[in-house]
Every structure is written in structure tokens, then in C-alpha cells.
Design a protein around this motif. Structure first.
Motif, mmCIF file in Angstrom:
data_model
loop_
_atom_site.group_PDB
_atom_site.id
_atom_site.type_symbol
_atom_site.label_atom_id
_atom_site.label_comp_id
_atom_site.label_asym_id
_atom_site.label_seq_id
_atom_site.Cartn_x
_atom_site.Cartn_y
_atom_site.Cartn_z
ATOM 1 N N CYS A 21 0.750 -1.238 0.225
ATOM 2 C CA CYS A 21 0.213 0.153 -0.099
ATOM 3 C C CYS A 21 0.851 1.204 -0.106
ATOM 4 C CB CYS A 21 -0.962 0.146 1.193
ATOM 5 S SG CYS A 21 -0.034 -0.406 2.929
ATOM 6 N N TYR A 87 -7.125 2.241 5.289
ATOM 7 C CA TYR A 87 -7.022 1.272 3.979
ATOM 8 C C TYR A 87 -6.713 -0.186 4.771
ATOM 9 C CZ TYR A 87 -4.950 -1.006 0.170
ATOM 10 O OH TYR A 87 -4.536 -1.721 -1.133
ATOM 11 N N PRO A 88 -7.158 -1.053 4.039
ATOM 12 C CA PRO A 88 -7.399 -1.425 2.705
ATOM 13 C C PRO A 88 -9.024 -1.026 2.338
ATOM 14 C CG PRO A 88 -7.817 -3.451 3.764
ATOM 15 C CD PRO A 88 -7.325 -2.572 4.830
ATOM 16 N N VAL A 98 -13.350 -3.257 0.228
ATOM 17 C CA VAL A 98 -12.143 -3.772 0.621
ATOM 18 C C VAL A 98 -11.155 -3.784 -0.704
ATOM 19 C CG1 VAL A 98 -10.625 -5.474 1.926
ATOM 20 C CG2 VAL A 98 -13.092 -4.912 2.588
ATOM 21 N N ASP A 99 -10.101 -3.362 -0.612
ATOM 22 C CA ASP A 99 -9.145 -3.383 -2.001
ATOM 23 C C ASP A 99 -8.447 -4.718 -1.862
ATOM 24 O OD1 ASP A 99 -7.197 -2.880 -3.882
ATOM 25 O OD2 ASP A 99 -6.339 -1.233 -3.101
ATOM 26 N N LYS A 100 -8.695 -5.404 -3.055
ATOM 27 C CA LYS A 100 -7.977 -6.914 -3.200
ATOM 28 C C LYS A 100 -6.457 -6.859 -3.595
ATOM 29 C CE LYS A 100 -12.441 -9.103 -3.744
ATOM 30 N NZ LYS A 100 -13.311 -9.938 -4.717
ATOM 31 N N CYS A 102 -4.630 -5.597 -1.603
ATOM 32 C CA CYS A 102 -3.948 -5.737 -0.239
ATOM 33 C C CYS A 102 -3.767 -7.299 -0.129
ATOM 34 C CB CYS A 102 -4.855 -5.203 0.981
ATOM 35 S SG CYS A 102 -4.353 -5.846 2.510
ATOM 36 N N TRP A 105 -6.511 -8.745 2.259
ATOM 37 C CA TRP A 105 -8.081 -8.188 2.205
ATOM 38 C C TRP A 105 -8.955 -9.025 2.633
ATOM 39 C CZ3 TRP A 105 -11.999 -10.441 -0.305
ATOM 40 C CH2 TRP A 105 -11.504 -11.451 -1.159
#
Length: 140
Positions: A21, A87-88, A98-100, A102, A105
Motif C-alpha cells: 500500500c 486502508y484497505p 475492501v481493496d483486493k 492488499c 484483504w
């Protein structure tokens, strides 16, 4: 609602501190983030860049100014910006998800998404006004 207690906005999940990140970050900063970081002795132009109407963390050699790639740590982890703490979780203008990107995640509990979703959306809106607020406060 105040951003003054940054620890409240930390997503409770199994972060492995991999630093993904921190690479090529586009992380927006709030005025409160800037004040907190300047309080550590950093100068605005060292760690931040004005990008249109928003203020973002500066990238150096493809990573956040505060990321130490040799040790794989954030130099200001305990004082990191609200966006880094959230974040995430990310907001696309319609929903928080949720940002995959990561690697962990899938360890973010649904209750964390529900708890922090209103703040993620507010963070994005407030970050869009950061340049105006800084101009009023500091003449930036």
C-alpha cells in the motif's frame, strides 16, 4: 465528527505490513494529517504534493516518502495519515469496499467495513477540500 483521534479509524484486520500500500501511493491527506506530520518536524514540501484540488503523500523512487524500503516499515507508523489507517477500505464514489490489492484483504471483518464505511466516504469528501482548508489556515 473529528479526525483528531486517528487510532479510531484503524481497520482491525491482519495487516502483515508488506508495504504494498506504500508503493506508488496516491493517498490523500487531510489538514489534520498535515498538522500531525509537521508536528513531528517534517516540512510540508518534503512529504506532500498538491495535485489539483487535493494534497497527496509525496512519492520518492516509487514509494511513499515515509516508507523505508530497506526495512519495509513506515517511518511515522504511529502518526500515519487517516487514509493509511483506513486502508484497505476504499471508496469509489458509490460504495466502500475492501481493496483486493492488499494481500490480506479477506481478513477485514464485515463489522469493520460497516463501522468505518461512513468515515471512508467522509474522508474522501474532506480530502477534496483539504487544499481550500489549508489555504485558509496557512495561506498555502
Amino acid at each position: 465528527m473529528s479526525w483528531r483521534d486517528p487510532s479510531y479509524f484503524e481497520v482491525k484486520f491482519k495487516c502483515i505490513k508488506c508495504g504494498i500500500c506504500c508503493l506508488n501511493t496516491q493517498m490523500e491527506l487531510l489538514p489534520e494529517d498535515i498538522e500531525r506530520i509537521e508536528g513531528l518536524g517534517y516540512k510540508f514540501n518534503e512529504f506532500a504534493v498538491v495535485d489539483g484540488d487535493v494534497v497527496r503523500l509525496r512519492n520518492v523512487d516509487g514509494h511513499c516518502f515515509f516508507y523505508d524500503p530497506k526495512r519495509a516499515v513506515c517511518k511515522i507508523y504511529e502518526h500515519r495519515p487517516i487514509g493509511c489507517r483506513l486502508y484497505p477500505l476504499v471508496y469509489d464514489g458509490r460504495e466502500v469496499y475492501v481493496d483486493k490489492t492488499c494481500p490480506t484483504w479477506n481478513t477485514v471483518p464485515r463489522r469493520e467495513i460497516d463501522r468505518l464505511a461512513p468515515y471512508v466516504a467522509k474522508f474522501v469528501r474532506d480530502a477534496q477540500n483539504a487544499k481550500i482548508v489549508l489555504k485558509l489556515r496557512k495561506g498555502l
